[in-house]
Every structure is written in C-alpha cells, then in structure tokens.
Design an enzyme around this catalytic site. Structure first.
Site, mmCIF file in Angstrom:
data_model
loop_
_atom_site.group_PDB
_atom_site.id
_atom_site.type_symbol
_atom_site.label_atom_id
_atom_site.label_comp_id
_atom_site.label_asym_id
_atom_site.label_seq_id
_atom_site.Cartn_x
_atom_site.Cartn_y
_atom_site.Cartn_z
ATOM 1 N N LEU A 9 -4.264 -6.801 -7.405
ATOM 2 C CA LEU A 9 -3.837 -7.922 -8.239
ATOM 3 C C LEU A 9 -4.965 -8.752 -8.851
ATOM 4 O O LEU A 9 -4.691 -9.688 -9.595
ATOM 5 C CB LEU A 9 -2.897 -8.830 -7.427
ATOM 6 C CG LEU A 9 -1.668 -8.098 -6.859
ATOM 7 C CD1 LEU A 9 -0.740 -9.077 -6.148
ATOM 8 C CD2 LEU A 9 -0.900 -7.334 -7.937
ATOM 9 N N HIS A 40 1.239 -0.063 -13.354
ATOM 10 C CA HIS A 40 1.935 -1.321 -13.594
ATOM 11 C C HIS A 40 3.446 -1.058 -13.542
ATOM 12 O O HIS A 40 3.923 -0.085 -14.140
ATOM 13 C CB HIS A 40 1.539 -1.897 -14.966
ATOM 14 C CG HIS A 40 2.101 -3.263 -15.167
ATOM 15 N ND1 HIS A 40 1.555 -4.377 -14.566
ATOM 16 C CD2 HIS A 40 3.187 -3.686 -15.847
ATOM 17 C CE1 HIS A 40 2.290 -5.437 -14.890
ATOM 18 N NE2 HIS A 40 3.279 -5.048 -15.662
ATOM 19 N N ASP A 66 -3.788 -5.335 -17.790
ATOM 20 C CA ASP A 66 -2.703 -4.413 -18.172
ATOM 21 C C ASP A 66 -2.821 -3.936 -19.615
ATOM 22 O O ASP A 66 -1.855 -3.956 -20.367
ATOM 23 C CB ASP A 66 -1.335 -5.115 -17.983
ATOM 24 C CG ASP A 66 -1.139 -5.589 -16.557
ATOM 25 O OD1 ASP A 66 -1.588 -4.884 -15.635
ATOM 26 O OD2 ASP A 66 -0.551 -6.664 -16.374
ATOM 27 N N ILE A 93 -10.367 -6.749 -12.845
ATOM 28 C CA ILE A 93 -11.600 -5.991 -12.646
ATOM 29 C C ILE A 93 -12.677 -6.558 -13.585
ATOM 30 O O ILE A 93 -12.466 -6.651 -14.799
ATOM 31 C CB ILE A 93 -11.352 -4.491 -12.942
ATOM 32 C CG1 ILE A 93 -10.357 -3.905 -11.933
ATOM 33 C CG2 ILE A 93 -12.649 -3.698 -12.929
ATOM 34 C CD1 ILE A 93 -10.809 -3.945 -10.475
ATOM 35 N N ASN A 150 -4.883 2.221 -13.340
ATOM 36 C CA ASN A 150 -4.000 1.198 -12.752
ATOM 37 C C ASN A 150 -2.561 1.633 -12.927
ATOM 38 O O ASN A 150 -2.232 2.335 -13.890
ATOM 39 C CB ASN A 150 -4.213 -0.139 -13.486
ATOM 40 C CG ASN A 150 -3.330 -1.255 -12.946
ATOM 41 O OD1 ASN A 150 -3.215 -1.440 -11.736
ATOM 42 N ND2 ASN A 150 -2.693 -1.999 -13.839
ATOM 43 N N GLY A 156 0.790 -1.236 0.000
ATOM 44 C CA GLY A 156 0.000 0.000 0.000
ATOM 45 C C GLY A 156 0.817 1.278 0.000
ATOM 46 O O GLY A 156 0.285 2.347 0.316
ATOM 47 N N SER A 157 2.092 1.204 -0.392
ATOM 48 C CA SER A 157 2.883 2.444 -0.365
ATOM 49 C C SER A 157 2.362 3.442 -1.403
ATOM 50 O O SER A 157 2.381 4.655 -1.164
ATOM 51 C CB SER A 157 4.378 2.168 -0.553
ATOM 52 O OG SER A 157 4.654 1.666 -1.832
ATOM 53 N N ASN A 158 1.861 2.958 -2.536
ATOM 54 C CA ASN A 158 1.284 3.887 -3.526
ATOM 55 C C ASN A 158 -0.032 4.479 -3.022
ATOM 56 O O ASN A 158 -0.304 5.660 -3.238
ATOM 57 C CB ASN A 158 1.066 3.186 -4.866
ATOM 58 C CG ASN A 158 2.333 3.119 -5.683
ATOM 59 O OD1 ASN A 158 2.783 4.129 -6.224
ATOM 60 N ND2 ASN A 158 2.955 1.933 -5.735
#
Ligand code: GAR
Length: 190
Positions: free
Chosen positions: A84, A103, A144, A87, A101, A12-14
C-alpha cells in the site's frame, strides 16, 4: 535464476498464491517478503512457506535503504502483492519494467491514493457498478498508473456487498496474477 522480492502490507493471500504457484519452477526464487507492517498476517503465511519476511518502515523505503538492500541481494524483479505504499522514483528507475502491481479494480477506475482493498469494493458498490475486476500493471512513479499487463472482469449484482465483490475479485487475482508474473518475467528475457 531470477530473484523475486515480494512486497506486501496485509493478509498476503496473493503472495502465498504466487509462491505456491512457482514452487516447482527452478528458474525463479523468492528470497524474502518485505512487509511494511509488523502485525500483517502475511508474516504468518511466510513462516508457513518457509520464506523469511522482513518488516521495514516507510522511511527505509523513502530514504533508499530498501533499494540498496534489493540491489546488494541481486534482486531482479519485484511483485507488489497488496502493498500500500508508493514506490519511490529511484526504485522505479532502478527496476524499469521489473515491478508489477495488482489492483482490485478496472483501472483507471477506482485507482489512486487511498483506493486500496475494501475501500475500492465499497466505492464500486456505492456507485452501483455492474462489473468490477482486476488490473495487473507495471509500476511507474504514479499510483496505479503504469502500463497494463492484463485485466479481468467479474459481474457485480445489485445485491452484492463489498465483501461479495472482494471475494469475486480475489478469485480473479488467484487465477491471473501468477500468469501475468510469468508473462512479465518472460518479457525480461527478450
Ligand atoms: C488484493 O485484493 C490486492 O488487489 C489489493 O489488496 C489486496 C491484498 O490482498 N491491492 C491494492 O488495493 C493495491 N492498491 P492479499 O494481502 O490477501 O493479497
């Protein structure tokens, strides 16, 4: 007020970086972080940030209950920050150009099912790539795949380990992801 839901699966750093970056922005709010893993570290970060985090199952994502929740709560925009699972089509259709998203590679290279987190950086090093980077893109119903919002590059030295590449990629993510989200939100208003 634009209501943004963040989806995450891991550290969860982003997610934290984005929420912190928007802290003084009165036009957006983050009602919750949705997490598909009970033991993901992102729950700790959410606690620290004072934002609710909710665990949900793959089944709840696929049977439409999460979509229903988002719609009932008036969520306008979705950020996948290290999320991960795929959707579902119904969510993509309900949120056209409203799901982004990040990537950790230069798509279309090193994307698709199974290509996430450290798997990506291991593949990049194994292929002796001389550069890697990030891709921030809209989400469609393929892994992606949707339209690119931005890409940023970093060099990969012959001596770099996958952890070194991950660290350089994270640096790019923290710089470019909030800006790309701002751009996508500005596009909503047009
Ligand atoms: C990030 O590097 C992100 O690009 C990647 O997972 C990491 C999550 O880190 N996403 C994917 O691999 C998606 N296919 P974080 O949980 O610390 O933000």
């Amino acid at each position: 007020m634009i209501k943004i839901a963040i989806f995450a699966s891991g550290s969860g750093s982003n997610a934290e970086n984005i929420i912190t970056n928007f802290a003084n922005d009165k036009e957006v709010c983050f009602p919750y972080i949705l997490v598909n893993k009970q033991d993901a570290y992102v729950h700790e970060r959410a606690k620290k940030l004072g934002i609710p985090s909710q665990t949900f199952s793959k089944q709840q994502l696929e049977d439409g209950s999460i979509l229903k929740q988002l719609q009932n709560d008036g969520i306008d925009f979705i950020i996948l920050a290290g999320f991960l699972l795929k959707i579902p089509e119904a969510m993509v259709e309900a949120y056209p150009h409203r799901i982004v998203n990040i990537h950790p590679a230069l798509l279309p290279k090193y994307g698709g099912k199974g290509m996430y987190g450290h798997h990506v950086h291991e593949a990049v090093v194994a292929a002796k790539e001389t550069e890697s980077g990030i891709t921030i893109h809209y989400v469609d119903s393929h892994y992606d795949h949707g339209n690119t919002i931005c890409q940023a590059h970093c060099p990969v030295a012959p001596t770099d380990t996958p952890d070194d590449v991950a660290a350089n990629v994270h640096k790019l993510e923290y710089i470019y992801f909030p800006a790309a989200v701002r751009q996508a939100i500005a596009n909503l208003k047009k």
